[in-house]
Scaffold this motif. Structure first.
Motif, PDB file in Angstrom:
ATOM      1  N   ARG A 114       0.840  -1.188   0.000  1.00 12.40           N
ATOM      2  CA  ARG A 114       0.000   0.000   0.000  1.00 12.40           C
ATOM      3  C   ARG A 114       0.882   1.247   0.000  1.00 12.40           C
ATOM      4  NH1 ARG A 114      -4.928  -1.950   0.611  1.00 12.40           N
ATOM      5  NH2 ARG A 114      -5.119  -3.998   1.576  1.00 12.40           N
ATOM      6  N   ASP A 124      -3.918  -0.178  -3.089  1.00  9.63           N
ATOM      7  CA  ASP A 124      -4.889   0.919  -2.963  1.00  9.63           C
ATOM      8  C   ASP A 124      -5.555   1.208  -4.303  1.00  9.63           C
ATOM      9  OD1 ASP A 124      -4.192   1.303  -0.263  1.00  9.63           O
ATOM     10  OD2 ASP A 124      -2.536   2.611  -0.824  1.00  9.63           O
ATOM     11  N   GLU A 127      -8.001  -1.643  -5.204  1.00  8.87           N
ATOM     12  CA  GLU A 127      -9.189  -1.667  -4.347  1.00  8.87           C
ATOM     13  C   GLU A 127     -10.228  -0.629  -4.739  1.00  8.87           C
ATOM     14  OE1 GLU A 127      -7.635  -3.759  -0.216  1.00  8.87           O
ATOM     15  OE2 GLU A 127      -7.502  -1.569  -0.386  1.00  8.87           O
ATOM     16  N   SER A 128      -9.910   0.227  -5.714  1.00  7.01           N
ATOM     17  CA  SER A 128     -10.937   1.128  -6.246  1.00  7.01           C
ATOM     18  C   SER A 128     -11.872   0.399  -7.209  1.00  7.01           C
ATOM     19  CB  SER A 128     -10.283   2.327  -6.949  1.00  7.01           C
ATOM     20  OG  SER A 128      -9.566   1.919  -8.099  1.00  7.01           O
ATOM     21  N   ARG A 355      -1.807   8.163   2.200  1.00  5.78           N
ATOM     22  CA  ARG A 355      -1.982   8.169   3.656  1.00  5.78           C
ATOM     23  C   ARG A 355      -0.709   8.631   4.343  1.00  5.78           C
ATOM     24  NH1 ARG A 355      -2.319   2.995   1.951  1.00  5.78           N
ATOM     25  NH2 ARG A 355      -4.486   2.685   2.575  1.00  5.78           N
ATOM     26  N   GLU A 359      -2.303   3.015   8.899  1.00  6.63           N
ATOM     27  CA  GLU A 359      -3.686   2.641   9.221  1.00  6.63           C
ATOM     28  C   GLU A 359      -4.721   3.608   8.654  1.00  6.63           C
ATOM     29  OE1 GLU A 359      -1.923   4.810  12.852  1.00  6.63           O
ATOM     30  OE2 GLU A 359      -1.273   3.344  11.354  1.00  6.63           O
ATOM     31  N   ASP A 360      -4.285   4.696   8.013  1.00  7.63           N
ATOM     32  CA  ASP A 360      -5.227   5.674   7.463  1.00  7.63           C
ATOM     33  C   ASP A 360      -5.954   5.111   6.243  1.00  7.63           C
ATOM     34  OD1 ASP A 360      -4.377   7.470   9.352  1.00  7.63           O
ATOM     35  OD2 ASP A 360      -3.094   8.624   7.986  1.00  7.63           O
ATOM     36  N   PRO A 361      -7.229   5.514   6.034  1.00  2.12           N
ATOM     37  CA  PRO A 361      -7.929   5.128   4.805  1.00  2.12           C
ATOM     38  C   PRO A 361      -7.497   6.020   3.644  1.00  2.12           C
ATOM     39  CG  PRO A 361      -9.351   6.516   6.137  1.00  2.12           C
ATOM     40  CD  PRO A 361      -8.081   6.313   6.935  1.00  2.12           C
ATOM     41  N   VAL A 362      -7.799   5.593   2.417  1.00  2.00           N
ATOM     42  CA  VAL A 362      -7.567   6.438   1.246  1.00  2.00           C
ATOM     43  C   VAL A 362      -8.889   6.667   0.533  1.00  2.00           C
ATOM     44  CG1 VAL A 362      -5.204   5.623   0.890  1.00  2.00           C
ATOM     45  CG2 VAL A 362      -7.077   4.488  -0.293  1.00  2.00           C
ATOM     46  N   GLN A 363      -8.944   7.742  -0.246  1.00  2.00           N
ATOM     47  CA  GLN A 363     -10.103   7.999  -1.102  1.00  2.00           C
ATOM     48  C   GLN A 363      -9.816   7.374  -2.470  1.00  2.00           C
ATOM     49  OE1 GLN A 363     -11.172  12.169  -1.412  1.00  2.00           O
ATOM     50  NE2 GLN A 363     -10.709  12.548   0.749  1.00  2.00           N
ATOM     51  N   HIS A 364     -10.667   6.479  -2.899  1.00  2.00           N
ATOM     52  CA  HIS A 364     -10.422   5.803  -4.176  1.00  2.00           C
ATOM     53  C   HIS A 364     -10.545   6.746  -5.366  1.00  2.00           C
ATOM     54  CE1 HIS A 364      -9.958   2.061  -2.177  1.00  2.00           C
ATOM     55  NE2 HIS A 364     -11.196   2.003  -1.748  1.00  2.00           N
TER      56      HIS A 364
END
Length: 424
Positions: A114, A124, A127-128, A355, A359-364
């Protein structure tokens, strides 16, 4: 295994000595088990950072990290070959490359990671795609390699656990920028994957981890030496990362661009690097197939769809779209002479594509589309960059990062070579 006192190992390296194979194997094993404390390994990592390691030490250190866990046992009928990039901006090359090389007859077990900071992560991006999953068992990986020829997924938990511990420690102790530690981190995971051949894409430039060609060359040579020492046929291409690769930087936008390439189109630089790396991989696999012809034909797109579907993804589903789009316009007319990769990467990260912590999320849907590339003529007011985000309040920080990213001059810039040289 002979036991040592951790402080003696630290002192030996602190004073510029070469560690013995026995010392290295003991300290890596003891650290993995928790018998060497975090502060002791931090001191040793700093000693290595300052004093370095020779080729033997680095190869032994890599082997010790491999032996801290398990190796994948891939029962595959095709020749196996893998690729690793040291990370860049807009570097979506794995996405078209894995299905292309599989279409040409090899098996590609691509265990990816990631993104962190300004460099994007392959998982990442994938996963979009609606439904796609990164976590696969060893049996699922093997089955997909035999049925499709390519798999891109997360590393299994048993691979090089020492590296996971040490990587996290280096990140918070200022010891990341050490060629022996970088090289052993990369190669311990790649060798544990079990591929017979490995091609490395070592980036150099503002958007790369190694800023200078000389630093990147040293890393490439070290990586190739480690692979060779461990019986894995390894080559490396040194490639330019001063400008983002392609026109897309982010997650869904990079997937869309990769699909264009797989369907026979896409940006010229992405096609050039994909084909060059595919040629290297196919040569290691002993296959005499022209990847340029296969890519242009669109055949590899069918393999892509099978690869995505095998991991639960829906190739026909629309990719995420951003809630907000902002545009950066040219401040004057002339030639776009520079588009700084690092600045674009940081801006995409601030928009939500990356990120700050693992552990932070991402915007797809977050990312940047480069509407012009260096060498092209532009006019004042022309859109140069398109910023995608679901959080409009992030745009000012992204614009701040881009403040010095664009350079427009009266004269056309000299063309830059994408592939700088080869190391084998």
């Amino acid at each position: 295994m002979t036991a040592f006192a951790a402080v003696d190992v630290i002192r030996a390296k602190r004073d510029g000595g070469a560690l013995s194979d026995e010392q290295i194997r003991w300290v890596v094993d003891a650290y993995t088990r928790g018998d060497v404390a975090e502060e002791q390994m931090a001191a040793l990592a700093m000693a290595v950072f300052l004093r370095g390691m020779d080729a033997r030490e680095t190869a032994t250190w890599t082997g010790a990290m491999i032996d801290s866990g398990s190796r994948l046992s891939l029962r595959v009928d095709r020749p196996t070959v893998d690729k690793h990039s040291t990370g860049g901006v807009g570097d979506k090359i794995t996405l078209p490359l894995a299905p292309l090389v599989a279409t040409c007859g090899a098996a590609v077990p691509q265990l990816s990671g990631r993104g962190l900071g300004h460099t994007g992560g392959t998982l990442d991006k994938l996963e979009s795609i609606p439904g796609w999953r990164a976590a696969l068992s060893v049996d699922e990986i093997t089955a997909q390699l035999n049925s499709v020829g390519a798999v891109v997924c997360a590393a299994t938990s048993g691979l090089a656990p020492a590296d996971r511990k040490l990587y996290a420690l280096r990140d918070v102790t200022g010891t990341v920028e050490s060629v022996p530690l970088i090289a052993s981190s990369i190669m311990s995971k790649k060798i544990a994957e079990g591929s017979a051949g490995l091609v490395l894409d070592v980036k150099a430039g503002s958007g790369a981890f190694m800023k200078s060609v000389s630093e990147a060359s040293e890393l490439a040579r070290t990586l190739v030496e480690i692979g060779t020492a461990h019986g894995v046929t390894t080559t490396a291409l040194l490639t330019d990362m001063n400008t983002p690769l392609g026109a897309a930087v982010g997650n869904a936008v990079e997937v869309a661009e990769a699909v264009e390439v797989l369907q026979g189109g896409g940006p010229a630089d992405v096609v050039e690097l994909t084909v060059a790396l595919a040629r290297e991989m196919l040569a290691l696999a002993g296959l005499s197939v022209d990847p340029a012809r296969v890519l242009a034909s669109g055949e590899a797109y069918e393999t892509w769809c099978r690869m995505i579907t095998a991991q639960g993804g829906d190739c026909s589903a629309p990719l995420p779209r951003p809630a907000h789009v902002a545009v950066v316009e040219a401040a004057g007319s002339g030639y776009l002479s520079a588009l700084d990769a690092y600045a674009v990467g940081v801006a995409a990260w601030r928009l939500g594509a990356g990120r700050a912590r693992k552990e932070d999320p991402v915007q797809h849907a977050a990312g940047i589309r480069c509407l012009a590339k260096p060498g092209e003529q532009v006019t004042e007011g022309q859109p140069l960059l398109e910023l995608h985000t679901d959080t409009p309040e992030a745009v000012p920080a992204a614009l701040e990062a881009l403040a010095t990213a664009v350079e427009i001059t009266d004269k056309a810039p000299e063309a830059r070579e994408l592939i700088l040289h080869r190391v084998s």
